[in-house]
Scaffold this motif. Structure first.
Motif, short mmCIF file in Angstrom:
data_model
loop_
_atom_site.label_atom_id
_atom_site.label_comp_id
_atom_site.label_asym_id
_atom_site.label_seq_id
_atom_site.Cartn_x
_atom_site.Cartn_y
_atom_site.Cartn_z
N SER A 60 93.09 -19.69 -1.47
CA SER A 60 94.42 -21.03 -1.27
C SER A 60 93.86 -22.26 -1.66
CB SER A 60 95.00 -20.90 -0.12
OG SER A 60 93.52 -20.98 0.83
N ASP A 61 92.86 -23.26 -1.95
CA ASP A 61 92.37 -24.60 -2.29
C ASP A 61 92.72 -23.88 -4.08
OD1 ASP A 61 91.62 -24.07 -0.26
OD2 ASP A 61 89.73 -25.10 -0.74
N SER A 62 93.70 -23.15 -5.24
CA SER A 62 93.81 -23.03 -6.47
C SER A 62 94.50 -22.78 -6.39
CB SER A 62 92.62 -21.06 -6.68
OG SER A 62 92.93 -20.87 -6.05
N PHE A 63 95.54 -22.36 -5.24
CA PHE A 63 97.49 -22.51 -6.02
C PHE A 63 97.56 -23.54 -6.76
CE2 PHE A 63 101.54 -23.49 -4.77
CZ PHE A 63 102.06 -21.74 -4.94
N GLU A 64 98.86 -22.96 -7.30
CA GLU A 64 98.86 -24.62 -8.75
C GLU A 64 99.98 -23.91 -9.51
OE1 GLU A 64 97.66 -25.84 -13.14
OE2 GLU A 64 96.55 -25.54 -11.38
N VAL A 65 101.28 -24.66 -9.38
CA VAL A 65 102.60 -24.49 -9.46
C VAL A 65 102.57 -24.51 -11.01
CG1 VAL A 65 105.25 -24.88 -10.01
CG2 VAL A 65 103.50 -25.00 -7.07
N VAL A 66 102.60 -23.34 -12.12
CA VAL A 66 103.02 -23.33 -13.29
C VAL A 66 104.20 -24.19 -13.79
CG1 VAL A 66 102.13 -23.00 -15.24
CG2 VAL A 66 100.99 -22.04 -13.57
N PHE A 67 105.56 -23.68 -13.56
CA PHE A 67 107.07 -24.01 -13.68
C PHE A 67 107.76 -23.74 -12.64
CE2 PHE A 67 111.07 -21.81 -15.68
CZ PHE A 67 110.71 -23.54 -17.04
N GLU A 68 108.56 -24.67 -13.23
CA GLU A 68 109.34 -24.53 -12.05
C GLU A 68 111.03 -25.07 -12.63
OE1 GLU A 68 109.04 -27.80 -8.60
OE2 GLU A 68 107.32 -28.20 -9.72
N LYS A 69 111.55 -24.27 -12.36
CA LYS A 69 113.71 -24.68 -13.23
C LYS A 69 114.30 -24.22 -12.03
CE LYS A 69 116.68 -23.42 -16.77
NZ LYS A 69 116.81 -22.27 -17.82
N THR A 70 115.25 -25.01 -11.81
CA THR A 70 116.70 -24.91 -10.98
C THR A 70 117.96 -24.88 -11.95
OG1 THR A 70 115.80 -26.78 -9.87
CG2 THR A 70 117.89 -26.32 -8.60
N SER A 71 118.68 -23.70 -11.10
CA SER A 71 119.60 -23.23 -12.44
C SER A 71 120.86 -24.00 -12.17
CB SER A 71 119.81 -21.89 -11.70
OG SER A 71 121.37 -21.49 -12.09
N PRO A 72 121.52 -24.31 -13.38
CA PRO A 72 122.30 -25.11 -12.84
C PRO A 72 124.09 -24.76 -13.03
CG PRO A 72 122.21 -24.25 -14.93
CD PRO A 72 121.14 -24.11 -14.55
N ASN A 73 123.66 -23.41 -12.22
CA ASN A 73 125.08 -22.76 -12.32
C ASN A 73 124.72 -22.32 -10.42
OD1 ASN A 73 126.84 -20.80 -11.16
ND2 ASN A 73 126.07 -18.75 -12.70
N PRO A 74 126.14 -23.23 -9.83
CA PRO A 74 125.85 -23.17 -8.00
C PRO A 74 126.45 -21.90 -7.39
CG PRO A 74 127.95 -24.29 -9.05
CD PRO A 74 127.49 -24.09 -10.03
N ASP A 75 126.95 -20.71 -8.37
CA ASP A 75 126.88 -19.49 -7.73
C ASP A 75 126.07 -18.30 -7.35
OD1 ASP A 75 129.62 -20.48 -7.77
OD2 ASP A 75 129.94 -19.95 -9.98
N VAL A 76 124.34 -19.40 -8.23
CA VAL A 76 123.48 -18.43 -8.02
C VAL A 76 122.90 -18.07 -6.77
CG1 VAL A 76 120.77 -18.11 -9.17
CG2 VAL A 76 122.69 -18.92 -10.71
N PRO A 77 122.91 -17.36 -6.39
CA PRO A 77 121.69 -17.36 -5.23
C PRO A 77 121.01 -17.73 -4.37
CG PRO A 77 122.03 -14.68 -4.98
CD PRO A 77 123.04 -15.52 -6.69
N LYS A 78 119.61 -17.68 -5.13
CA LYS A 78 118.44 -18.78 -5.24
C LYS A 78 118.35 -19.10 -6.46
CE LYS A 78 116.61 -14.74 -1.86
NZ LYS A 78 115.25 -13.76 -2.16
N PRO A 79 118.82 -19.80 -6.32
CA PRO A 79 118.49 -20.82 -7.83
C PRO A 79 117.39 -21.69 -8.28
CG PRO A 79 119.22 -22.26 -5.91
CD PRO A 79 119.49 -21.08 -5.56
N TYR A 80 116.29 -21.80 -7.84
CA TYR A 80 114.77 -22.01 -7.83
C TYR A 80 114.25 -21.59 -8.05
CZ TYR A 80 111.45 -25.63 -7.42
OH TYR A 80 110.63 -27.21 -7.98
N TYR A 81 113.40 -21.33 -9.03
CA TYR A 81 112.34 -20.26 -10.19
C TYR A 81 111.25 -21.07 -10.54
CZ TYR A 81 110.37 -17.49 -13.17
OH TYR A 81 109.96 -16.45 -13.90
N VAL A 82 110.17 -19.94 -9.83
CA VAL A 82 108.71 -20.91 -9.43
C VAL A 82 107.58 -20.01 -10.21
CG1 VAL A 82 106.41 -21.33 -8.12
CG2 VAL A 82 109.60 -21.96 -7.48
N ASP A 83 106.87 -20.40 -11.10
CA ASP A 83 106.09 -20.09 -11.52
C ASP A 83 104.21 -20.54 -11.02
OD1 ASP A 83 107.50 -17.73 -13.67
OD2 ASP A 83 107.14 -18.86 -15.07
#
Length: 91
Positions: A60-83
């Motif tokens: 668990s110490d090695s967990f690292e977020v590689v990419f994250e993006k928020t959708s500009p569309n307000p109608d998306v139910p889960k707008p936050y994307y994480v790699d």
């Protein structure tokens, strides 16, 4: 000559031991979430499940977020994307 044979036998014993076959792999996955925290929690859960499925132990110490993006569309139910990526100790 006896020393050479002894060294060769020790090398063979070490090479065939279980610890010598253990490996650490880096897994990657992605997830969506309603916000940053839920997206990160979802991807951590996926990575832990994938590691456990392969019979490993997550590092668990090695967990690292590689990419994250928020959708500009307000109608998306889960707008936050994480790699993300995390190491997994396999037997």
């Amino acid at each position: 000559m006896k020393k050479l044979c002894a060294v060769a036998l020790m090398g063979l014993a070490f090479g065939t031991s279980q610890a010598a076959f253990a490996e650490v792999v880096v897994q990657t996955n992605n997830a969506d979430g309603a916000n940053r925290d839920s997206g990160i929690a979802a991807v951590k859960e996926k990575l832990n499940a994938a590691c456990a499925e392969r019979g490993g132990k997550p590092v668990s110490d090695s967990f690292e977020v590689v990419f994250e993006k928020t959708s500009p569309n307000p109608d998306v139910p889960k707008p936050y994307y994480v790699d993300a990526k995390m190491k997994c100790d396999l037997p």
